[in-house]
Design an enzyme around this catalytic site. Structure first.
Site, mmCIF file in Angstrom:
data_model
loop_
_atom_site.group_PDB
_atom_site.id
_atom_site.type_symbol
_atom_site.label_atom_id
_atom_site.label_comp_id
_atom_site.label_asym_id
_atom_site.label_seq_id
_atom_site.Cartn_x
_atom_site.Cartn_y
_atom_site.Cartn_z
ATOM 1 C CG ASP A 76 -2.112 -0.845 1.131
ATOM 2 O OD1 ASP A 76 -2.147 -1.685 0.215
ATOM 3 O OD2 ASP A 76 -3.022 -0.676 1.960
ATOM 4 C CG HIS A 221 2.204 -0.120 4.535
ATOM 5 N ND1 HIS A 221 1.826 -1.098 5.417
ATOM 6 C CD2 HIS A 221 1.123 0.693 4.388
ATOM 7 C CE1 HIS A 221 0.574 -0.888 5.802
ATOM 8 N NE2 HIS A 221 0.124 0.187 5.190
HETATM 9 ZN ZN LIG Z 1 -2.714 3.289 3.243
#
Ligand SMILES: [Zn+2]
Length: 259
Positions: A76, A221
């Site tokens: 992400d 992430h």
């Molecule tokens: Zn996010």
């Protein structure tokens, strides 16, 4: 229905029960019981909106329905140099397909990284235009966040994303109605190693490897929301170990559309 209206309704009913008890319109015990039920209902509805692993407000893919040892790694908040390049290098070396949920503002800043993700065969989803909490926005603003994120990716790649991950995984009926209206599918996760808290490479690896089951969707992430600029180096270093350990356990890596 927006969660904010549901919480407002629960608060109003709670206050009505308490007022009814205070002014002796209803028995105090019933007033107290009613107020507690309203508080628990409001809290429950809020939890269902912010917890990722449920479809209470509408369909959200959190885990594949399979007994096969398939696992989807998702990244992400990118694209975000230099960590996106480093993640891509690991995935390329290990021949692992992944799914990237991109923030529109970051896409505009680093289009070359988006093109590289596509060139390497990864799946691209949107993570909205600038990572706002959708539960705080009204309908038109939610739609603008979603369509802006879609357009940013489409403008660069020529491919319209069909998957969206709402920021923080937060969703309610209103958000999911807008998702459906734009012909998107919401994707959350089932394994959350909290890599953004930088708990240490070993901890990230352990949380992922211990948490993965057939059909798991892992949230990692490569990037950060536009307002922040935190390091993702621990994720970069954990990734090859995660891949090797999951392969040792017999897992095959897929993109979320294959779950
Ligand atoms: Zn996010």
């Amino acid at each position: 229905m927006r969660i904010i209206w549901l919480l407002t309704a629960a608060t109003i009913f709670c206050l009505l029960f308490l007022a009814g008890g205070y002014f002796n319109k209803i028995k105090k015990r019933i007033a107290l019981l009613g107020a507690i039920i309203c508080i628990l209902t409001g809290g429950g509805l809020l939890l269902l909106a912010v917890l990722p692993g449920n479809s209470f407000y509408g369909k959200v893919l959190c885990k594949g329905n399979t007994k096969e040892k398939l696992v989807a790694l998702t990244f992400d908040d990118g694209p975000y140099p230099p960590y996106t390049e480093r993640i891509l290098a690991v995935l390329k070396e290990k021949k692992v397909p992944a799914t990237f949920f991109l923030v529109g503002e970051n896409v505009k800043e680093h289009p070359e990284l988006v093109k590289e993700e596509v060139a390497q065969g990864h799946l691209i989803g949107t993570h909205t235009y600038d990572h706002k909490d959708l539960l705080r926005l009204d309908g038109p603003a939610v739609r603008a966040e979603l369509s802006g994120g879609v357009k940013a990716v489409e403008d660069i790649t020529g491919i319209r994303p069909i998957f969206v991950r709402p920021p923080h995984g937060f969703k309610d009926s209103s958000v999911l109605e807008q998702v459906a209206a734009l012909h998107l599918r919401a994707v959350n996760w089932s394994v959350l190693p909290k890599d953004w808290t930088k708990p240490g490479v070993d901890v990230i690896v352990r949380r992922v490897v211990d948490g993965v089951e057939p059909g798991s969707i892992v949230l990692l992430h490569d990037g950060d929301s536009p307002a922040k600029k935190d390091s993702r180096q621990q994720t970069v270093e954990a990734l090859p170990i995660i891949i090797d350990k999951l392969r040792e356990k017999g897992y095959t890596f897929v993109t979320v559309d294959k779950l």
